[in-house]
Structure formats: C-alpha cells, structure tokens
Design a protein around this motif. Structure first.
Motif, mmCIF file in Angstrom:
data_model
loop_
_atom_site.group_PDB
_atom_site.id
_atom_site.type_symbol
_atom_site.label_atom_id
_atom_site.label_comp_id
_atom_site.label_asym_id
_atom_site.label_seq_id
_atom_site.Cartn_x
_atom_site.Cartn_y
_atom_site.Cartn_z
ATOM 1 N N ALA A 441 0.881 -1.164 0.000
ATOM 2 C CA ALA A 441 0.000 0.000 0.000
ATOM 3 C C ALA A 441 0.919 1.214 0.000
ATOM 4 O O ALA A 441 2.000 1.154 0.579
ATOM 5 C CB ALA A 441 -0.871 -0.006 1.254
ATOM 6 N N PRO A 442 0.553 2.301 -0.570
ATOM 7 C CA PRO A 442 -0.689 2.619 -1.267
ATOM 8 C C PRO A 442 -0.554 2.499 -2.790
ATOM 9 O O PRO A 442 -1.318 3.120 -3.499
ATOM 10 C CB PRO A 442 -0.870 4.077 -0.881
ATOM 11 N N LEU A 446 -1.900 -2.755 -5.153
ATOM 12 C CA LEU A 446 -2.619 -3.096 -3.940
ATOM 13 C C LEU A 446 -4.036 -2.538 -3.948
ATOM 14 O O LEU A 446 -4.972 -3.200 -3.499
ATOM 15 C CB LEU A 446 -1.856 -2.595 -2.729
ATOM 16 N N TRP A 450 -7.308 -4.868 -3.610
ATOM 17 C CA TRP A 450 -8.353 -4.475 -2.674
ATOM 18 C C TRP A 450 -9.699 -4.451 -3.400
ATOM 19 O O TRP A 450 -10.695 -5.040 -2.930
ATOM 20 C CB TRP A 450 -7.965 -3.096 -2.162
ATOM 21 N N ILE A 453 -10.926 -7.926 -4.041
ATOM 22 C CA ILE A 453 -11.542 -8.571 -2.872
ATOM 23 C C ILE A 453 -13.000 -8.129 -2.749
ATOM 24 O O ILE A 453 -13.915 -8.940 -2.595
ATOM 25 C CB ILE A 453 -10.775 -8.211 -1.577
ATOM 26 N N ARG A 454 -13.207 -6.813 -2.866
ATOM 27 C CA ARG A 454 -14.575 -6.300 -2.711
ATOM 28 C C ARG A 454 -15.492 -6.841 -3.796
ATOM 29 O O ARG A 454 -16.667 -7.130 -3.543
ATOM 30 C CB ARG A 454 -14.571 -4.773 -2.768
ATOM 31 N N SER A 546 -14.142 5.323 -1.929
ATOM 32 C CA SER A 546 -14.737 6.476 -1.259
ATOM 33 C C SER A 546 -13.691 7.580 -1.130
ATOM 34 O O SER A 546 -12.488 7.328 -1.131
ATOM 35 C CB SER A 546 -15.254 6.078 0.109
ATOM 36 N N ASP A 548 -12.798 9.374 1.370
ATOM 37 C CA ASP A 548 -11.924 9.226 2.539
ATOM 38 C C ASP A 548 -10.735 8.325 2.227
ATOM 39 O O ASP A 548 -9.591 8.643 2.547
ATOM 40 C CB ASP A 548 -12.714 8.587 3.693
ATOM 41 N N ASN A 549 -11.053 7.194 1.600
ATOM 42 C CA ASN A 549 -9.986 6.239 1.338
ATOM 43 C C ASN A 549 -8.963 6.804 0.380
ATOM 44 O O ASN A 549 -7.761 6.577 0.520
ATOM 45 C CB ASN A 549 -10.570 4.941 0.793
ATOM 46 N N ILE A 552 -6.715 9.061 2.279
ATOM 47 C CA ILE A 552 -5.772 8.308 3.117
ATOM 48 C C ILE A 552 -4.643 7.715 2.278
ATOM 49 O O ILE A 552 -3.472 7.755 2.659
ATOM 50 C CB ILE A 552 -6.519 7.200 3.885
ATOM 51 N N MET A 553 -5.014 7.191 1.098
ATOM 52 C CA MET A 553 -3.984 6.615 0.222
ATOM 53 C C MET A 553 -2.981 7.682 -0.200
ATOM 54 O O MET A 553 -1.779 7.444 -0.224
ATOM 55 C CB MET A 553 -4.610 6.042 -1.043
ATOM 56 N N LEU A 555 -2.269 10.367 1.357
ATOM 57 C CA LEU A 555 -1.484 10.674 2.551
ATOM 58 C C LEU A 555 -0.342 9.670 2.723
ATOM 59 O O LEU A 555 0.812 10.037 2.989
ATOM 60 C CB LEU A 555 -2.424 10.613 3.763
ATOM 61 N N MET A 556 -0.672 8.391 2.558
ATOM 62 C CA MET A 556 0.363 7.360 2.689
ATOM 63 C C MET A 556 1.446 7.549 1.645
ATOM 64 O O MET A 556 2.642 7.417 1.911
ATOM 65 C CB MET A 556 -0.264 5.968 2.517
ATOM 66 N N LEU A 559 3.661 10.358 2.543
ATOM 67 C CA LEU A 559 4.572 9.914 3.613
ATOM 68 C C LEU A 559 5.739 9.129 3.025
ATOM 69 O O LEU A 559 6.892 9.332 3.391
ATOM 70 C CB LEU A 559 3.820 9.023 4.594
ATOM 71 N N LEU A 560 5.401 8.247 2.089
ATOM 72 C CA LEU A 560 6.439 7.397 1.512
ATOM 73 C C LEU A 560 7.401 8.211 0.657
ATOM 74 O O LEU A 560 8.550 7.836 0.475
ATOM 75 C CB LEU A 560 5.816 6.289 0.663
#
Lengths: 644, 287
Positions: A441-442, A446, A450, A453-454, A546, A548-549, A552-553, A555-556, A559-560
C-alpha cells in the motif's frame, strides 16, 4: 463538426497502427547504430505523443464506432498476410521438426480458408474499428510503456552484443519486430471486426515467437516453439469462434454486436475466444511458455509481460466479460484465474532467479485479472482494468532494472543482488520502487487487489474466490519482501560499480519509476474520467473508492515520498559496530575465523522453501486442476448452448 | 466516516495503555512462574533507559527503517480507531511490518537476517486469516468501515465463531507470544539475540518497543470488533482474551516455523471456508 471529429479520430487510430509499421520497415533497413537510435527514439516519441493526443482529443466524448474503413480490400489483404504467416510458420515447423506446431497451423489455416471461401461474402460488419475508454487506456499502455521499452532496448542490445560476440547480431530484425508488435497491439485494441482482431492476434503470436527465439540457441528455439504451439492452440479456438459465429451467429462478426447479441448466441464463441485469451495470458495449464520466454533478451520479457502479448490475452477477456457475467463459463474462467494466482505466487517463492520470480508474478497477476474478467461484474472489471494499468508500469520497471543490473553483476540470481543499494544505488532505488509498486500500500497493485476482494465478496458464493485470493496475496508479500530485503542490505565494504548507465536505459527507467508514482497519484482521475464512463456504458453502474480512502492513500503516498528525504537531514554520526556474530571476532567485511583458523566469509541466502513451494510439484498440480476446469467450462458452455 | 478525534486519542493514549498492558503482562507472567516480577511501570522505565543510551548502529539506514516502522504502525492504529476501512488498515499494517523486516535485512547480519526471514514467514502465516477476518466482518455487517462494525447491533462473534477462533490463533503470532514467537519474542527473558531486533539498540530499539505497544492496542481493538454489539462484553472479552494469551505464552514451548505456517494456514482455510459458507448459505448465496 461531429463528422470531422470522427474522421480525425479514425485517422489517429490508423496512424497508431500504421506508423509503427513504417518505423519497423526503416529499422529493417538501418544498419548503423546511430541511425537506428534516431529512428527508435523519434518513433517512440511520435507513438507516445499520438497515444496521449488520442486521450486528450477524445476526452469526455465516449465510445466511437468507425465505419469509414471498408472491409474490402483490407480483409483480403489481411487474409493473404495471414496465409503468408501460416506458410512461414509451417515452413519453420517442418524445418525444426515441430510436428505439433505443423498440425496446429494446418488446422487453423484450414478453418480460416474454409471461412474465407464459404462464409466471408455473407458476413458484413458495419464498423470495423472502434474506440472507447478501455481502448484508450490500452493504447496509452502500449504507446508509452511499449515505446519506453523500445528506447531502453537500444542501450541494452548494444551491450548485449558487445558481450555476447558469439550471437549473430540481428538487431535490425529485432527492432523491426518490436515495432511490428506495437502495431499489432494497436490493431488488436482498436478492431471491432473479429476477423481483424484474429489477424492481429496471430501477428502478436508470430512476433513473440520470433523475439523469444532471437538468440537462436537451442534453448531459445525450443522455448519459442513451445510458446508458439500454446498460442496457436488458442488461435485454433479463436478461428473456431469465427466459424461458429459465421454458421450460427446470423452474420454477427463485430465485437460490439457480439456483446449486444445476448448470452445465447454469444456464450459459445466467447468461451472459445476466452480460451484463446487464457493461452495468451499464460494461465495454467499454459503458463510454461511465459516462463520459457525468459531466455530472450530482457527488453523482450519486459515487452511481453507489461504492454503487449499477455495484455492482449487479458484485454480480450475483459472485453468479453459482460458475456461471462454470472454464467458457469465465467465462473470457471474466474476459477482458473484465481487458482493460477495462488499457484504461481507459491512457485515464485521457490525461485531464486530474478527473471523467473518476475515471470511467475506476472502469471499470478494475470490470473487475478482473468478472475475479475470471468466474474464480469462492474466492480470486478474496475479492478481488472486497474490491475492491467498498474501491473504494466511496475513490471516493465522491474524487468528493465533487472536487465541493467544483470549486465553489471553478470547474474540474474536474487541472492547475487545482496547489497545492491551500495553497489548500484540508483538502479537499486528503481527496483525498490518497482517492487513496492507490486505489493505494498498505497501503490496501484494493492488498490486493485483491494478492489478485487470487494468485487469477489459480492458474487454468489464468492467467498471461495476471496479465500484463495487471501492466501495467494500472503505469498506475494513473502517473495517480494525477501527480494527487497536483499537489495537494501547494506554491505558497507562493497564498491559502487554502477558506472555509466546507457542514457537510453536511464531515460526509460526514470520515466517508468516516475510513472509508478504518477499513476498512483492520478488514479482517482483515471478512475473517474476513463473507467467510470466505460463501466457506465457497458454495465450501467460505476465502481469507485470512497473519498476518505482516496485521501488516506494519498497521505500514505506522500509519507512514503517524504520519509526517504529524511536521509538528507544532517544527523550526528552514530557509533558504528560490526554485526553480531555470536561473539566471534569478525572483520568489517564479515569474515571470521572458522575452525582450524580458516578465514570464512559470511554468505547470506534467502529462504526458498522448495519442500513446500517446489516448482515441479505445484505446477503439475496446477496443470491438472486447471485443465480439468477448462474441460468443465467447455462442457458447461456446450450444454447451455444446446439446451437454451 | 473518519473521526480525527479518535485518531488523536489513539496516538496519545495508546502507548500508555500498551505499556501498562505489557507491564501487567510481565507481572502476571512472573506470578505464574513463581516470581515476584517487576513493577507494573517497568516497561516505561525500560524504554526510558533505551532512549538514554548511545545510539549504536551497524549502518545508518536501520534508524530510517525503525522510524518508518513506528510511523506506519501509528498510522495503522490511528486509521483503525478513526473508523477507517478495515482492509486499508490491514494493508497499512503490512507496510509497517515490511519496514521492520527491511530494518533487519539492512543490517546484513546473520542473526537479524534469519529473524527477518522468519518474520516474513510469520506475516505469510497470519495474513490470510487477518484478511478473512475483515471479510467475515463485512459479510456479517455489510461494511468494511471500522466505525460501522464497532457500532453495529449485530452480534458479530455469534455469526463468525469460526473466524473468531481462527483470529485468536494468529493473534498469538501477532503478539509475539509462545509457541509462535519465531522471529522475535515478546519477552526479553527468552534470549539475548532476538531475531529481527538483534541489531537494533538504544533509541531505535526503544522505537520498536513503543511500536509494539501501539500494535498491541490496535490488536486488542480488532478483537473488540467481534463484540462491538455490547461494549461491556467487548471490554471483558478483550481482557479475558489477553489473559488467555498470557496463559498460552507461559504454558507452551516455542515450535518450529513449519508448524506455525502450516497450522495457521490450515486453521484459516478450514474456519473461513466453513464459517463463510454457512453465512453465504443462510443469506441465499450472496452476502
């Protein structure tokens, strides 16, 4: 206005198909290195720009059917070329005594000849070409990643022939085929007429055969023929689909018409073409050709694995997905895909050769795409197309970096890449980005897993697929992480041997590494602007993450990107100690005195767990199980075709 | 959906709770072994001391990986407690874990190298069960969002008894407790050369210790999700389960990695097939 747009787009598509052909022709003539370099670079640039221009000019305009190009004489030209290819393959088959190939090409040609003589005049396709968001995505992959690989090949092949003087230098031929391959891929993704699709399909088979056998060693020749017979088997099935449609399909021969014709007519030809897709996408039991293709020079592997060949296989399956949706045929295809994902991921654990790890990982990821296509719901297709995109970027980056490393350390073994971050920091960084892109991730792969899976959860008894996926996914973490660990091990006494990396190799590597980040960053845009319209048009639903997700991705990802920069912050020097060696006295390069005073060097090797993940055992099991499932698929399809 | 306040609370409070849990754990463990044991605040003294020590490294990159490990571990927990998507939480956890493994690989030392390989084996062993636990919760509650799963009135644990037991099985791996502490152990008493952490010392080891506190709180939060329908039962269950883990830790000897991987996979496969098949069947094939 509208008419002008249609003509313009049609011309652009034809340009994308024909221009690489022209480039191929000139490359065949160019004997000097610098001539070749210029032709390749300029053509790659032109193809890249044209494919991006296609994206921009068709922005927000939806799918297009093009009826401007007449079926004749194009059809006749294609038929004649197809027969010439058949004669060429027949000749090679006889010379090399590959009787299976001879038999398959004879059957295939007989079928197509029969079709041409008996049915061709009664078949009429309104629009021979078409284009929608999915074709544009494919065109971008072929046009950008494919072209980058061609540019990279310039440096690689030069080095290759300097260091393998025993091999005949057939570079004009090599580069011509690379571009021919791109042309065929463009043709494949833009054709609506199934006979045209079939023609381009066969051209990709031929190109891969010629490229795998490029070095003309015995191993290369054998593996090229093994790839050939498997793909010809798929070709026979494809020809069978065309004949079936001609006989029972009320003259349907366009992809869009087939999709619109309903499952009763379409299921049997879709199953046959789907089978062809399985062979091309190297799914079990046909996975061995892609592993064998590793004997070819590395850019060929990169091309086959990322932007061409195997992607043609999954492309056709994803196209046909609406037909497969909630049929036994579709579930069987999905089962083959997800089992291939599981088994190939397992085998990858036991592989110590970097290219074979990559090969099995490709087979595994294609399995996931095939599984999504077989399930065929809008969520699954969303996942499938994302997988196609992200896999193409990361896998081409990985192959090309392995190729560059291989030339410097003279090895493809993962264990020999220990401490690469010290020995070749820049390329090691590229490799780490590529590997991270494949399983962490992110990054895109991946996200797609994800989404898969859904998608799987939602279908009837889909938990079976999810469970298999969960296990396969755990295995992918293992083999990628242990490889990454090898690369980032700091062997403090190693010297930097990176040297001068050829600038064309470097350009391709940096562009692809950049693409890994960019595709992950712009993926929400890719989803809303290309995937959602496509899904809306074909399924009436859209899938998305969504808000939000997505935040967050991102953001990750940030960070990386930021965290590695922390290395730039000046720090006080820490006290350095030698690694713990059980209290033995050790020199700094990890030598220690063994018994009888002999100096020993510490050698660290990965776990390969052959006992559990041995290639032979798993592959044999996979071949039997998946062959049985293919059998069930055809029986189920035939039964449905007869009784409904 | 995402609740920033809870994320901030987690970041600030989790190390305190995590440290206390570890302290209580050590006390109970000591009593089980007939010792008096250290004071409950001992973990804080230990970590405090680690930060006072001089940082020694085999190479500088180790510190980078230790920092990334703790940042992404906090990220994982914060995302979880903020009510984010459970699958994304699991992926973030994997990312954090991979950074720890990379830190061990980076040292290029035989002991930490073996530790890294074994840590990866552990990840491979528990990952399917953790993903399938999330999938089970989706099937039970129709949502992947932690916020919705935690506030559901559906008794998740009664719908997912098999998956719950399977999760407990791999929880022992995640908490680094015997018999599954194959890459590094939760307690220092077992060995000096502690697998993945062999080459970490001083402040960087302190960071890994704090990450472990964060992780413990996150994992207990995961356990709570099975009981979200009733907070009282939920908290009680979390406490009982942690006590159970301490008991298992003290009554079992470490096993070989082969057994860890094989048994976790077998259990994950059996419980998830049976449990999910039943749930799908009861709801007519589709969740």
């Amino acid at each position: 206005m509208e008419g002008g747009y249609l003509v313009q787009t049609t011309q652009l598509l034809i340009f994308l198909i024909l221009f690489p052909l022209i480039a191929a022709f000139f490359l065949l003539l160019a004997k000097k290195d610098f001539e070749r370099a210029w032709i390749v670079k300029l053509s790659a640039l032109a193809i890249g720009i044209a494919s991006v221009y296609l994206l921009i000019s068709t922005y927000n305009k939806g799918a297009l059917l093009m009826s401007a190009i007449p079926a004749e004489p194009t059809g006749i030209v294609m038929f004649i070329l197809g027969m010439l290819i058949a004669v060429f393959i027949l000749y090679l088959g006889i010379v090399y005594k590959k009787w299976l190939v001879v038999a398959l090409i004879l059957v295939q040609s007989a079928v197509m000849l029969y079709f041409e003589l008996v049915f061709a005049h009664s078949v009429h396709v309104q629009s021979n070409m078409f284009m929608d968001e999915f074709s544009i995505i494919m065109a971008l992959i072929i046009g950008i990643i494919g072209s980058l690989i061609c540019v990279y090949s310039l440096g690689y092949m030069k080095f290759f022939h300097e260091h393998h003087p025993e091999m005949p230098d057939r570079r004009p031929w090599f580069f011509a085929i690379l571009f021919l391959f791109l042309a065929a891929m463009f043709g494949l993704v833009f054709s609506n007429n199934l006979i045209w699709v079939y023609f381009f399909w066969e051209v990709t088979t031929l190109c891969s055969f010629l490229l795998i056998g490029y070095t003309k060693t015995e191993e290369a020749t054998n593996n090229a023929f093994s790839a050939l017979w498997m793909n010809l088997l798929g070709g026979v099935a494809f020809a069978g689909a065309i004949i079936y449609l001609a006989m029972f399909g009320n003259g349907i021969m366009g992809m869009t018409d087939l999709l619109a014709s309903g499952k009763i007519i379409a299921l049997i030809p879709a199953a046959l073409i789907g089978f062809a897709g399985l062979t091309k996408a190297a799914q079990l039991p046909f996975s061995s050709w892609l592993v064998g293709a590793m004997v070819a020079p590395t850019p060929v592997s990169a091309l086959l694995h990322s932007s061409t060949m195997v992607k043609a296989g999954v492309f056709i399956l994803v196209r046909l997905a609406p037909i497969f949706q909630s049929t036994v045929t579709g579930y069987m295809i999905a089962m083959i895909g997800v089992l291939t994902f599981l088994i190939a991921s397992g085998i990858a654990i036991s592989q110590s050769n970097a290219k074979r790890v990559l090969a099995y990982s490709t087979i595994a990821n294609l399995g996931l795409i095939v599984a999504c296509a077989g399930i065929g719901t809008y969520e699954a297709i969303w996942a499938a197309i994302l997988l196609i995109v992200f896999h193409a970027v990361s896998k081409s980056l990985l192959f090309l970096s392995v190729g560059t490393v291989e030339h410097r350390i003279k090895s493809r073994e993962v264990d020999d890449m220990n401490g690469l971050i010290v020995r070749m920091p820049k390329i090691a960084a590229m490799m780490v980005i590529g590997i991270a892109g494949m399983f962490l991730a992110p990054f895109g792969m991946l996200i797609s897993k994800w989404a898969a899976i859904r998608a799987f959860i939602e279908i009837p008894y889909g938990f079976l697929f999810v469970i298999i996926l969960a296990f396969g996914s755990a295995m992918t973490i293992y083999f990628w992480a242990k490889w990454m660990g090898k690369i980032i091990s700091v062997t403090s006494d190693s010297k930097n041997i990176e040297g001068e990396v050829d600038h064309s190799e470097w350009a391709a590597l940096v562009s692809l590494a950049g693409l890994s980040f960019i595709t992950t960053l712009v993926f929400p845009l890719l989803s809303t602007k290309l995937l959602e319209p496509y899904l809306m048009a074909n399924y009436g639903h859209v899938a998305q993450l969504s808000q939000d997700n997505i935040i967050i991705m991102i953001l990750m990802l940030l960070l990386l990107i930021i965290l590695p920069l922390s290395i730039l912050i000046p720090q006080r020097k820490h006290k350095h100690v030698a690694p713990y060696m059980g209290g033995r006295t050790t020199t700094h390069d990890m030598r220690f005195s063994g018994s009888l005073g002999v100096q020993k060097k510490t050698v660290l090797s990965n776990y390969y767990l052959h006992e559990y993940f041995g290639e032979k055992k798993l592959r044999t099991a996979g071949i039997w199980i998946c062959s049985a499932i293919i059998g069930i698929m055809f029986v189920a399809t035939a039964l449905r075709g007869v009784f409904l | 959906m995402i609740n920033i306040v809870w994320a901030i609370v987690f970041v600030l409070v989790a190390p305190v709770i995590g440290g206390l849990v570890v302290g209580i754990d050590r006390k109970i463990t000591a009593h089980m072994q007939g010792r008096v044991g250290p004071p409950i605040l001992q973990p804080f003294y230990d970590v405090g001391k680690l930060f006072e020590k001089e940082q020694t490294v085999v190479n500088e990159t180790q510190i980078f990986y230790a920092i990334c490990y703790i940042i992404f571990m906090i990220f994982t927990g914060a995302l979880f407690f903020a009510g984010g998507d459970l699958l994304l939480v699991i992926f973030a956890l994997t990312l954090a874990q991979v950074f720890l493994v990379m830190g061990a690989f980076a040292a290029n030392s035989p002991y930490s190298y073996v530790g890294a390989e074994r840590e990866l084996l552990q990840i491979m062993a528990y990952e399917p069960m953790v993903i399938l636990a999330a999938v089970g919760m989706f099937v039970a509650t129709k949502s992947f969002n932690v916020s919705e799963i935690a506030s559901t009135t559906i008794p998740v644990v009664l719908l997912l008894p098999g998956i719950f037991l399977g999760f407990l099985y791999v929880l022992t791996i995640k908490l680094r407790k015997s018999p599954f502490d194959i890459s590094t152990s939760h307690h220092a008493h077992q060995e000096i050369v502690k697998g993945v952490t062999t080459e970490f010392s001083g402040p960087s080891l302190g960071l890994i210790e704090i990450s472990h506190w964060y992780e413990t709180v996150f994992l207990l939060g995961f356990v709570y999700l099975f009981f979200g329908f009733n907070p009282l039962i939920g908290v009680a269950a979390v406490i009982i389960i942690y006590l159970l883990e301490i008991l298992i830790d003290n009554t079992n000897a470490r096993v070989k990695w082969q057994l860890v991987v094989k048994s976790s996979w077998l259990i994950a496969a059996v419980v998830s097939v049976v449990n999910l098949a039943a749930l799908y069947y009861l709801s007519g094939g589709v969740p």
